[in-house]
Enzyme design. Structure first.
Site, PDB file in Angstrom:
ATOM      1  N   ARG A 154     -12.424   6.295  -1.815  1.00  0.00           N
ATOM      2  CA  ARG A 154     -11.532   5.357  -1.138  1.00  0.00           C
ATOM      3  C   ARG A 154     -11.939   3.910  -1.414  1.00  0.00           C
ATOM      4  NH1 ARG A 154      -7.704   5.105   2.942  1.00  0.00           N
ATOM      5  NH2 ARG A 154      -7.442   7.343   2.760  1.00  0.00           N
ATOM      6  N   CYS A 188       0.821  -1.212   0.000  1.00  0.00           N
ATOM      7  CA  CYS A 188       0.000   0.000   0.000  1.00  0.00           C
ATOM      8  C   CYS A 188       0.859   1.268   0.000  1.00  0.00           C
ATOM      9  CB  CYS A 188      -1.002  -0.069   1.147  1.00  0.00           C
ATOM     10  SG  CYS A 188      -2.422   0.989   0.858  1.00  0.00           S
ATOM     11  N   HIS A 196      -3.445  -5.701   2.363  1.00  0.00           N
ATOM     12  CA  HIS A 196      -3.131  -5.874   3.783  1.00  0.00           C
ATOM     13  C   HIS A 196      -3.671  -7.247   4.181  1.00  0.00           C
ATOM     14  CE1 HIS A 196      -2.162  -1.619   4.064  1.00  0.00           C
ATOM     15  NE2 HIS A 196      -3.338  -1.310   3.546  1.00  0.00           N
TER      16      HIS A 196
HETATM   17  N1  GLN Z   1      -2.147   6.809   2.314  1.00  0.00           N
HETATM   18  C1  GLN Z   1      -2.234   5.928   1.195  1.00  0.00           C
HETATM   19  C2  GLN Z   1      -3.586   5.936   0.488  1.00  0.00           C
HETATM   20  O1  GLN Z   1      -4.598   6.223   1.069  1.00  0.00           O
HETATM   21  C3  GLN Z   1      -1.868   4.521   1.623  1.00  0.00           C
HETATM   22  C4  GLN Z   1      -2.868   3.925   2.580  1.00  0.00           C
HETATM   23  C5  GLN Z   1      -2.421   2.602   3.110  1.00  0.00           C
HETATM   24  O2  GLN Z   1      -1.226   2.350   3.246  1.00  0.00           O
HETATM   25  N2  GLN Z   1      -3.346   1.769   3.482  1.00  0.00           N
HETATM   26  O3  GLN Z   1      -3.636   5.641  -0.693  1.00  0.00           O
END
Ligand code: GLN
Length: 251
Positions: free
Chosen positions: A125, A92, A208
């Site tokens: 998101r 990520c 993740h």
């Molecule tokens: N901050 C980054 C995003 O929102 C990565 C988020 C994360 O590592 N889960 O894309």
């Protein structure tokens, strides 16, 4: 000195999503095979040793990942390790930081450039389960099992010709959504279904989970690369709880 040293890169800024577990999984799967293994955490401000066997970078918040990128670029240790062919896993924010650039905190920030990828913003998101079929590109050629994980990101990552996706998405968003992919007219389909990236010795993903707990074959592939052997040289491990977790998540 252990036979296998695992670099846990910047757990203080890239440890928000439980991805430190990837290093634990590597250490445990090595130890279960009688290989001595240790984790070396490298914190913000510390130099990344170039001669570790494998490196893990996790996810993080936007501001934290800016700090991570700035430190890793200034230090140069991780870049030299990757250039020398040492395996690196980025998750990520870790993926985004390893790319050419990413958008965070309202600006475009330079990444390490180890992956031919740029990260812009998703329309909304992406949160939820994600699954993919491995593309078996480059050093992931031996992967045969479907990949499963959990995604939570606002970044949309577009891969350039130097990088291949780690998997083709069968569920979830992956690197980017349709709108982001549509900007890249030439290879919109490749982008649309792309999850993660493979380039040289770097494997990166939005998954993740931690991803190595959910995908033992990927964990063993990294372990094999770290030890300089083929995947099938590693003695198989039967761990019922891991099989159950996988079955349950893939369902
Ligand atoms: N901050 C980054 C995003 O929102 C990565 C988020 C994360 O590592 N889960 O894309």
């Amino acid at each position: 000195m252990a036979e296998l040293t695992i670099g846990l890169v910047l757990p203080d800024v890239l440890g928000t999503y439980g991805d430190d577990g990837n290093a634990l999984v590597l250490r445990q799967r090595a130890r279960m095979r009688g290989i001595t293994a240790e984790i070396l955490p490298v914190r913000l401000g510390e130099a990344v040793p170039e001669s570790l066997d494998v490196y893990c970078l996790g996810g993080g918040e936007d501001t934290a990942q800016i700090l991570a990128a700035e430190h890793l670029i200034a230090d140069g240790g991780l870049t030299r390790a990757a250039w020398a062919g040492r395996p690196v896993l980025g998750v990520c924010a870790g993926l985004q930081v390893l790319g050419e650039s990413f958008r965070a905190g309202g600006r475009i920030v330079d990444g390490l450039g180890l992956i031919d990828a740029t990260t812009i913003g998703l329309q909304s998101r992406a949160i939820g389960e994600v699954a993919s079929t491995p593309t078996r590109a480059g050093i992931t050629a031996e992967l045969t099992e479907p990949l499963t994980g959990f995604e939570n990101h606002l970044g949309a990552t577009l891969l350039g010709p130097g990088a291949e996706p780690l998997g083709r998405v069968t569920r979830g968003t992956g690197n980017c959504d349709v709108a982001a992919a549509a900007d890249d007219v030439d290879d919109g389909t490749r982008q649309r279904f792309a999850e993660g990236a493979v380039q040289g010795s770097v494997i990166a993903t939005y998954m993740h989970g931690p991803v190595l707990a959910r995908n033992p074959q990927l964990a063993d592939l990294l372990l094999a690369r770290a030890m300089g052997v083929e995947l099938d040289a590693l003695e198989p491990l039967e761990i019922a709880v891991v099989d159950r977790l996988r079955l349950e998540r893939l369902r």
